[in-house]
Write a protein that holds these residues in place. Structure first.
Motif, PDB file in Angstrom:
ATOM      1  N   HIS A   1       0.848  -1.199   0.000  1.00  0.00           N
ATOM      2  CA  HIS A   1       0.000   0.000   0.000  1.00  0.00           C
ATOM      3  C   HIS A   1       0.884   1.250   0.000  1.00  0.00           C
ATOM      4  O   HIS A   1       0.637   2.194  -0.753  1.00  0.00           O
ATOM      5  N   PHE A   2       1.899   1.239   0.838  1.00  0.00           N
ATOM      6  CA  PHE A   2       2.791   2.383   0.983  1.00  0.00           C
ATOM      7  C   PHE A   2       3.461   2.753  -0.342  1.00  0.00           C
ATOM      8  O   PHE A   2       3.627   3.939  -0.647  1.00  0.00           O
ATOM      9  N   ILE A   3       3.811   1.750  -1.141  1.00  0.00           N
ATOM     10  CA  ILE A   3       4.480   2.005  -2.424  1.00  0.00           C
ATOM     11  C   ILE A   3       3.611   2.886  -3.315  1.00  0.00           C
ATOM     12  O   ILE A   3       4.100   3.813  -3.960  1.00  0.00           O
ATOM     13  N   SER A   4       2.305   2.646  -3.342  1.00  0.00           N
ATOM     14  CA  SER A   4       1.412   3.406  -4.223  1.00  0.00           C
ATOM     15  C   SER A   4       0.792   4.635  -3.569  1.00  0.00           C
ATOM     16  O   SER A   4       0.519   5.622  -4.249  1.00  0.00           O
ATOM     17  N   HIS A   5       0.547   4.585  -2.254  1.00  0.00           N
ATOM     18  CA  HIS A   5      -0.262   5.626  -1.626  1.00  0.00           C
ATOM     19  C   HIS A   5       0.384   6.284  -0.413  1.00  0.00           C
ATOM     20  O   HIS A   5      -0.234   7.152   0.215  1.00  0.00           O
TER      21      HIS A   5
END
Length: 190
Positions: free
Chosen positions: A96-100
């Protein structure tokens, strides 16, 4: 007409920084049985309800679900807002962190983005209300599962509140089903 109070329906207290729990909670932010799906489902289905009372109930519950969506987003945010990159690495929240980044985004716990295919709206109000009752039971079960894996007392209090609202909504949809069935029965000609 909307009246929006700039406060959450239920106060959110988070006692830990826990990216893994935040990832699980995102199930209710953007999953098929989550709060966004419920709110949009009910606000869409309200148009085919044959009585003003039934329309009103779907509108009331639909807007409340959006308030619950705000609670879930706040929970997820508070669980990660102070998380270091090292604390995020290796957790389910990492992808999730990679995209958002740390910002909540509507997807389920597995990362599948929210889609309108998660909901249904038929012209048949009986079919819609049966789906709504099932949706409330699935959301209740999901909250119970998240509570079982959570070790954060503040998070569990908020999730417990949301779980209880699912039970109330199920009951209200059952009442609405009876109202709609009685209305439809009164319109039949023999």
């Amino acid at each position: 007409m909307w009246v929006y109070e700039k406060k959450l329906q239920y106060p959110v207290r988070v006692d830990t920084t826990n990216p893994a729990l935040a990832a699980m909670i995102l199930e209710q932010f953007g999953g098929g049985d989550g709060e966004l799906s419920a709110g949009i489902r009910y606000l869409t289905q309200r148009y085919s309800m044959p009585t003003n009372e039934a329309k009103g109930i779907l509108t009331d519950i639909g807007t409340e679900e959006l308030a619950h969506w705000e609670i879930i987003g706040t929970l997820a945010w508070k669980l990660v807002k102070n998380a270091s990159i090292e604390k995020i690495k290796g957790t389910p929240f990492e992808s999730h962190f990679i995209s958002h980044g740390r910002n909540p985004f509507p997807h389920d716990a597995s990362g599948v983005p929210w889609t309108a295919t998660f909901i249904q709206a038929k012209e048949d109000p009986i079919a819609n209300l049966h789906e709504d009752m099932a949706a409330e039971q699935k959301a209740r079960a999901t909250y119970e599962s998240i509570i079982k894996i959570s070790d954060d007392p503040g998070v569990n209090e908020a999730l417990g509140f949301l779980r209880e609202r699912e039970v109330v909504h199920f009951q209200r949809f059952g009442e609405t089903l009876r109202i709609v069935q009685e209305f439809q029965d009164s319109k039949k000609f023999f």
